[in-house]
Design an enzyme around this catalytic site. Sequence first.
Site, short mmCIF file in Angstrom:
data_model
loop_
_atom_site.label_atom_id
_atom_site.label_comp_id
_atom_site.label_asym_id
_atom_site.label_seq_id
_atom_site.Cartn_x
_atom_site.Cartn_y
_atom_site.Cartn_z
N ARG A 248 17.36 4.98 -19.32
CA ARG A 248 17.85 6.35 -20.03
C ARG A 248 17.85 6.44 -21.38
O ARG A 248 17.51 4.97 -22.34
CB ARG A 248 19.02 6.27 -19.79
CG ARG A 248 20.73 6.93 -20.99
CD ARG A 248 21.89 7.90 -20.67
NE ARG A 248 22.78 8.10 -21.25
CZ ARG A 248 22.09 9.64 -21.49
NH1 ARG A 248 21.33 10.10 -20.34
NH2 ARG A 248 22.92 10.33 -22.40
N ASP A 335 20.38 21.47 -32.70
CA ASP A 335 19.79 20.82 -32.14
C ASP A 335 18.44 19.81 -33.37
O ASP A 335 17.77 20.67 -33.89
CB ASP A 335 19.26 20.21 -31.31
CG ASP A 335 19.00 18.93 -30.43
OD1 ASP A 335 18.87 18.35 -31.18
OD2 ASP A 335 19.60 18.56 -29.30
N ARG A 337 17.67 16.57 -32.90
CA ARG A 337 16.95 15.53 -32.26
C ARG A 337 15.35 15.18 -32.36
O ARG A 337 15.00 13.89 -32.45
CB ARG A 337 18.00 15.26 -31.49
CG ARG A 337 19.25 14.76 -31.48
CD ARG A 337 20.18 14.72 -30.13
NE ARG A 337 19.73 15.64 -29.32
CZ ARG A 337 20.16 15.54 -28.23
NH1 ARG A 337 21.33 14.39 -27.48
NH2 ARG A 337 20.79 16.32 -27.79
#
Length: 424
Positions: A248, A335, A337
Amino acid sequence: MPADTATGSMAPAQTSHIRLTSHASGYGALPIRWAAATAAERGPVVGTTTKRSHRNVIGTHSGSYSIYRALAVASGGLSPQHKADLTNTMPTDVIGPYPQWSEPGRIVAMDPWGATVADVFSAELAAGYDIRPTIAVTQAHVILPEVIEALQSGRLKADGKFLTAGGAAMVTKVAVEPVWYLPEVAKRFGCTEAELRRVLFEETGGMYPELVTRSDLEVFLPPIGGLTAYIFGNPRDLANPEVELTARVHDECNGSDVFGSDICTCRPYLTHAIEECIQGAQRGGVGLVSYFRKEGRALGEVTKFLVYNARKRQVGGDTADQYFNRTECVAGVQDMRFQELMPDVLNWLGIRKIHRLVSMSNMKYDAITRAGIEVVQRVNIPEHMIPADAQVEMDAKMAAGYFTPGAVPDAEELKKAKGRGLTE
Ligand SMILES: [Zn+2]
């Protein structure tokens, strides 16, 4: 760009990698040849503030903590001349070198040699260069209530090797600070290096003038958070595509990850991934959770909380169809990121294939596969783990392209208010 400086990658190859006074201008800074095959050819990253003539980068080490370091110096608690004593700090596990370390464009946002500077640059250290590790590798037992609960309910079994009877998972953990090679970072974002440098300079309020005045310095230590990789099983197995890898890549969410806020799925998905990683290691595989310091979609927690209020106070209540709009109203974007740099750590670990990617994000999936890593299966968060107030986020993300094995919510479904009100 001057080709005759000792700091640019255009500097001519030399046989010896120690150049105390070989800089054309006589500064003594060592050249960096990014993605060179060996540490000796690549040269060390020197971000010291003690001997400025040795510097071959823009910025300083532990950039996001540099202001605290300044405060420590200002208050008299830290000598500005302090040099790290690296005795016994070497990694507990050997990582690499892997072919990706010198494949062009594969690793642009971290220093592959950052964990082993005391070893691979011992001669330069002995010659007086202040070379700091940008990566540290250690061992830990991590104890999480969700893992203990999984043990008690029989979903996990203790084996004394990966998981103790008390519920402690044995991990190797790796802390990584960002080291950016600006020409390649610019490529990832589809702009020119000059544009990237100018915007970095302007958007930091002119914090790093060398971004625009020293084009010969191509490496930047940005003042942002890094990442931590938690490895369940043998780190060497990560590079073996035959060994099942459960992974992950998780972006920080302090409210959920640490404090259990129920407005998103961050901590439940994180702990589910850890459970999957432990099971994977126990099956003879290996697990990896990479945790990136990018709070609130890299918008920060103040923006994030403002968005929560805007979502819950809007006419019609908190609905999935307005989920991304509310963020964009406050932040200007949905966003920040930018998963473009995320896969570097996977390539650094030698990963070629992820058998089970515990993520539903299409942006993460796309970035990983674009980085030359195969993804076999995507593992969604089980329905029962989605917290009460997080269904809005889940529906909005699935409608926006997140992976789901189930039905994608339609326009009517997205209009239904599902989030709690502020006073409920
Ligand atoms: Zn969250």
